[in-house]
Design an enzyme around this catalytic site. Structure first.
Site, short mmCIF file in Angstrom:
data_model
loop_
_atom_site.label_atom_id
_atom_site.label_comp_id
_atom_site.label_asym_id
_atom_site.label_seq_id
_atom_site.Cartn_x
_atom_site.Cartn_y
_atom_site.Cartn_z
N ASP A 1 0.87 -1.16 0.00
CA ASP A 1 0.00 0.00 0.00
C ASP A 1 0.92 1.23 0.00
O ASP A 1 2.11 1.11 0.29
CB ASP A 1 -0.88 -0.04 1.25
CG ASP A 1 -1.72 1.20 1.41
OD1 ASP A 1 -2.29 1.67 0.41
OD2 ASP A 1 -1.79 1.72 2.55
N ASP B 1 -0.01 5.07 1.14
CA ASP B 1 -0.18 5.96 2.29
C ASP B 1 -0.24 5.16 3.59
O ASP B 1 -1.10 4.30 3.77
CB ASP B 1 -1.45 6.80 2.13
CG ASP B 1 -1.41 7.67 0.88
OD1 ASP B 1 -0.42 8.39 0.70
OD2 ASP B 1 -2.35 7.58 0.07
#
Ligand SMILES: [Mg+2]
Length: 198
Positions: A17, A19
């Site tokens: 991922d 953020d």
């Protein structure tokens, strides 16, 4: 693992991922000056790329685009800068996928319940097609449950949730491991590869 499965390194990936995993999640980050790399991220990618020989692939929900907070060109400018930073660290990223849509808050064509938006597994499945990946032999590191759900739905074999507020890192949860820090995530990844060939 089934006999005859091609589990060579070139068919495996570490999915990340963005953020909260690569950069501090300040909420809808779209400017270089707000992009703050989290300590330990380059070491994680370095291990996957150089020790394991895996792809490293970013899968990121970016509904800030769909909500109209920033546009695709702005996202791409930041992404190009980020990928150049990884390149400069000798930790190249194979590809970055993003899902700009949002089912309720998207504007116009972005208002769609898109198969790429996590917790749906669309980005991971697309990457598997694009790079002929062995998903059961691959791993995902995320900081939200939707990352774990997307990885599980895609059949990714090892799933690690980054949870800095956790009491302790834990190995062996039924559906995912928990890591307080990137260093702990690296230990879990290393142990899993060593113990089970994953
Ligand atoms: Mg996140």
């Amino acid at each position: 693992m089934p006999a005859g499965r091609d589990t060579s390194p070139r068919r495996r990936a570490l999915f990340l991922d963005r953020d909260g995993v690569i950069n501090v999640d300040h909420g809808y980050v779209y400017r270089v000056e707000d992009f703050e790399f989290i300590p330990g991220i380059f070491e994680l990618v370095r291990y996957a790329v150089h020790d394991l020989g895996w792809h490293v692939i970013i899968v990121s929900n970016q509904s800030g685009i769909g909500r109209g907070y920033f546009d695709e060109a702005t996202y791409q400018t930041l992404t190009d800068w980020m990928l150049a930073r990884f390149q400069a660290e000798n930790t190249p990223i194979t590809r970055a996928y993003h899902a700009p849509h949002h089912p309720e808050h998207g504007i116009g064509a972005y208002r769609v319940d898109h198969a790429w938006r996590k917790p749906k597994p669309g980005m991971l499945l697309q990457a598997a097609i694009d790079f002929d990946l062995d998903l059961p032999g691959s791993a995902m590191i995320g900081d939200s449950l939707s990352d774990m759900q997307a990885a599980e739905a895609a059949g990714v074999g090892l799933r690690i949730l980054l949870e800095p507020a956790a009491e302790a890192s834990s190995v062996g949860n039924a559906t995912f491991h928990v890591a307080k820090t990137h260093a702990d995530a690296l230990v879990i990844l290393r142990q899993s590869v060593h113990n089970s060939g994953l």
